[in-house]
Design an enzyme around this catalytic site. Sequence first.
Site, PDB file in Angstrom:
ATOM      1  N   LYS A 128      -6.248  -0.131  18.204  1.00  0.00           N
ATOM      2  CA  LYS A 128      -6.688   0.447  16.965  1.00  0.00           C
ATOM      3  C   LYS A 128      -8.151   1.901  17.224  1.00  0.00           C
ATOM      4  CE  LYS A 128      -6.011   1.634  12.962  1.00  0.00           C
ATOM      5  NZ  LYS A 128      -4.241   1.547  11.956  1.00  0.00           N
ATOM      6  N   ASP A 168      -5.183   6.951  10.701  1.00  0.00           N
ATOM      7  CA  ASP A 168      -5.243   6.038   9.517  1.00  0.00           C
ATOM      8  C   ASP A 168      -5.971   6.467   8.704  1.00  0.00           C
ATOM      9  OD1 ASP A 168      -4.768   2.752   9.535  1.00  0.00           O
ATOM     10  OD2 ASP A 168      -7.251   3.923   9.109  1.00  0.00           O
TER      11      ASP A 168
HETATM   12  P1  NDP Z   1      -5.205   7.908   3.445  1.00  0.00           P
HETATM   13  O1  NDP Z   1      -6.912   8.048   3.283  1.00  0.00           O
HETATM   14  O2  NDP Z   1      -4.316   9.181   3.734  1.00  0.00           O
HETATM   15  O3  NDP Z   1      -6.070   6.993   2.303  1.00  0.00           O
HETATM   16  C1  NDP Z   1      -6.496   6.127   1.692  1.00  0.00           C
HETATM   17  C2  NDP Z   1      -6.742   6.477   0.169  1.00  0.00           C
HETATM   18  O4  NDP Z   1      -6.787   5.198  -0.142  1.00  0.00           O
HETATM   19  C3  NDP Z   1      -7.211   7.539  -0.511  1.00  0.00           C
HETATM   20  O5  NDP Z   1      -6.735   7.291  -1.812  1.00  0.00           O
HETATM   21  C4  NDP Z   1      -8.444   6.670  -0.612  1.00  0.00           C
HETATM   22  O6  NDP Z   1      -9.772   7.244  -1.523  1.00  0.00           O
HETATM   23  C5  NDP Z   1      -8.385   5.137  -0.831  1.00  0.00           C
HETATM   24  N1  NDP Z   1      -9.933   4.442   0.165  1.00  0.00           N
HETATM   25  C6  NDP Z   1      -9.805   4.201   1.099  1.00  0.00           C
HETATM   26  N2  NDP Z   1     -10.898   3.976   0.985  1.00  0.00           N
HETATM   27  C7  NDP Z   1     -10.738   3.222  -0.456  1.00  0.00           C
HETATM   28  C8  NDP Z   1     -12.318   2.658  -0.439  1.00  0.00           C
HETATM   29  N3  NDP Z   1     -12.443   1.123   0.208  1.00  0.00           N
HETATM   30  N4  NDP Z   1     -12.367   1.651  -1.628  1.00  0.00           N
HETATM   31  C9  NDP Z   1     -11.158   1.857  -2.484  1.00  0.00           C
HETATM   32  N5  NDP Z   1     -10.407   3.401  -2.348  1.00  0.00           N
HETATM   33  C10 NDP Z   1     -10.154   3.147  -0.988  1.00  0.00           C
HETATM   34  O7  NDP Z   1      -4.849   6.773   4.130  1.00  0.00           O
HETATM   35  P2  NDP Z   1      -3.819   6.056   4.285  1.00  0.00           P
HETATM   36  O8  NDP Z   1      -2.781   6.373   3.233  1.00  0.00           O
HETATM   37  O9  NDP Z   1      -3.150   6.676   5.821  1.00  0.00           O
HETATM   38  O10 NDP Z   1      -3.983   4.515   4.845  1.00  0.00           O
HETATM   39  C11 NDP Z   1      -4.099   3.564   3.875  1.00  0.00           C
HETATM   40  C12 NDP Z   1      -3.265   2.518   4.157  1.00  0.00           C
HETATM   41  O11 NDP Z   1      -2.555   2.048   4.521  1.00  0.00           O
HETATM   42  C13 NDP Z   1      -5.232   1.822   5.180  1.00  0.00           C
HETATM   43  O12 NDP Z   1      -5.115   0.428   4.778  1.00  0.00           O
HETATM   44  C14 NDP Z   1      -4.372   1.758   6.662  1.00  0.00           C
HETATM   45  O13 NDP Z   1      -4.505   1.071   7.881  1.00  0.00           O
HETATM   46  C15 NDP Z   1      -2.840   2.251   5.972  1.00  0.00           C
HETATM   47  N6  NDP Z   1      -1.459   1.948   7.373  1.00  0.00           N
HETATM   48  C16 NDP Z   1      -1.503   3.269   6.540  1.00  0.00           C
HETATM   49  C17 NDP Z   1      -0.652   4.265   7.803  1.00  0.00           C
HETATM   50  C18 NDP Z   1      -0.110   5.463   8.543  1.00  0.00           C
HETATM   51  O14 NDP Z   1       0.982   5.639   8.582  1.00  0.00           O
HETATM   52  N7  NDP Z   1      -1.047   6.747   7.942  1.00  0.00           N
HETATM   53  C19 NDP Z   1       0.055   3.183   8.926  1.00  0.00           C
HETATM   54  C20 NDP Z   1      -0.052   2.065   8.284  1.00  0.00           C
HETATM   55  C21 NDP Z   1      -0.818   1.567   7.385  1.00  0.00           C
HETATM   56  P3  NDP Z   1     -10.528   8.510  -1.398  1.00  0.00           P
HETATM   57  O15 NDP Z   1      -9.683   9.514  -0.846  1.00  0.00           O
HETATM   58  O16 NDP Z   1     -10.905   8.647  -2.441  1.00  0.00           O
HETATM   59  O17 NDP Z   1     -12.045   7.781  -0.030  1.00  0.00           O
END
Ligand code: NDP
Length: 453
Positions: A128, A168
């Site tokens: 990671k 991510d």
């Molecule tokens: P994105 O950046 O596309 O989206 C993240 C979302 O979560 C946004 O809506 C963001 O809001 C919100 N968010 C992020 N940090 C916070 C926080 N501290 N408090 C509240 N809301 C928050 O990321 P992903 O969708 O890719 O990832 C989301 C989760 O899924 C993570 O935990 C990641 O590790 C996991 N994941 C992702 C994979 C992938 O293929 N992308 C694979 C496996 C797991 P805002 O825009 O306002 O920050």
Amino acid sequence: MAEHAYVARALEEAHRRNPTEPEFLQAVDEVFETIGPAIKRHPEFEQGRILERLLEPERIISFRVPWLDDRNRVQVNRGYRVEFNSALGPYKGGLRFHPSVNQSILKFLGFEQIFKNALTGLSLGGGKGGSDFDPKGKSDNEVMRFCQSFMTELARHIGESTDVPAGDIGVGAREIGYMFGQYKRLRNEFTGALTGKGLLWGGSEIRTEATGYGLVYFAHEMLATKGDSLAGKTCIVSGSGNVAQYAVQKLIHEHARVVAMSDSGGFIHDPEGINAEKLEWILELKNVRRGRISQYAEHFRGATFTAVNGKTNPLWSIKADGAFPCATQNEISFEDAKRLVKNGVKFIGEGSNMPIVNEGVAHLLDHGVLLAPAKASNAGGVATSGLEMAQNSQRQAWSRETIDQELRRIMHDIHAACARTAAEYGQPGNYMLGANVAALLKVGRAMLEQGVV
Ligand code: NDP
């Protein structure tokens, strides 16, 4: 506290050696809580000191990322890559760009990734990386200059057979594009050293959708064991980024009613349900206009927006059958977990990594909630990245249908492996135990067979 003496000793040692890494220790605690019975059946793991070796990343790279902003001022961020474990294949895992990124968070994510990748059945080690850079509010040119500087250093450490990063939080198609461009320029080669690439230049169909779709496929399997389905179920989803968007899309396909989504500013509640058309609007808002979820409530009548800035999140108080946390770690506190149980939630699919504090997980399991652990339920993203790597090696592009079918099969197999292992260890339905033990046995055996390295 872990019951097996060797597990307890290794855990104590982990706490002693990493006192400033709470997220990493939380992830380790969660795994070690469940693996005692497997270690008891496999004394060779203790002889080979597998747990101590698993806890120590093979390599951590930390580096300076200097870049120029639009006003020509020098900015400095910190970059990392944690190359955690390569027993099963090249290091594989995403890059996260978020101001909260530090070594503890990346070690927790890398540790989880070892187990997750083992569950996919593909040849993938765990890693990671990321940076404390915040893409939010930056211009495209600033993001490009940052990504180029980040890759200038990272390129020394990655490669299609060494370490293959993906996206991510904060790293989507735009960032992968800029990083791939710089990698290609530095190496003078066109190889699949990153996944999540654009479809025109080596990317795979369904990769964008894979984590969210896979999550819903897993939930589908989990409910099927109870003779139930997602049809007609009210669901709440946190986040509105990559994972949340495609989880909601697949939930809509499965005729569930999604009534809430969020971002870091708060959540929207739409009692009528988010249909395909409204979701399209969200995709445009988030992926093109890069707007805030609060705008949804200004646009669609009947929906409300609630700002969130506290330890508990009222999003989890909305009455629902199913909850899909898809934003970030520890987004469900113990209080939130209690509220979910009180409101009668029946199933939870973890889209984000480690979304629930450990006391919350215990509470939910004690109350019979079906809980799909992230390392199993969000593995569809990395699995499809594995398929992207295979296509890149063959210089071929498989059809959407082929990849979706493969993704479904992989999620089915992961579910089956978790369910089977949980039953074998006397805790049917405990997917946490099933996922941890099934993955540990695989990685541990591979490590033993490869000698003391
Ligand atoms: P994105 O950046 O596309 O989206 C993240 C979302 O979560 C946004 O809506 C963001 O809001 C919100 N968010 C992020 N940090 C916070 C926080 N501290 N408090 C509240 N809301 C928050 O990321 P992903 O969708 O890719 O990832 C989301 C989760 O899924 C993570 O935990 C990641 O590790 C996991 N994941 C992702 C994979 C992938 O293929 N992308 C694979 C496996 C797991 P805002 O825009 O306002 O920050």
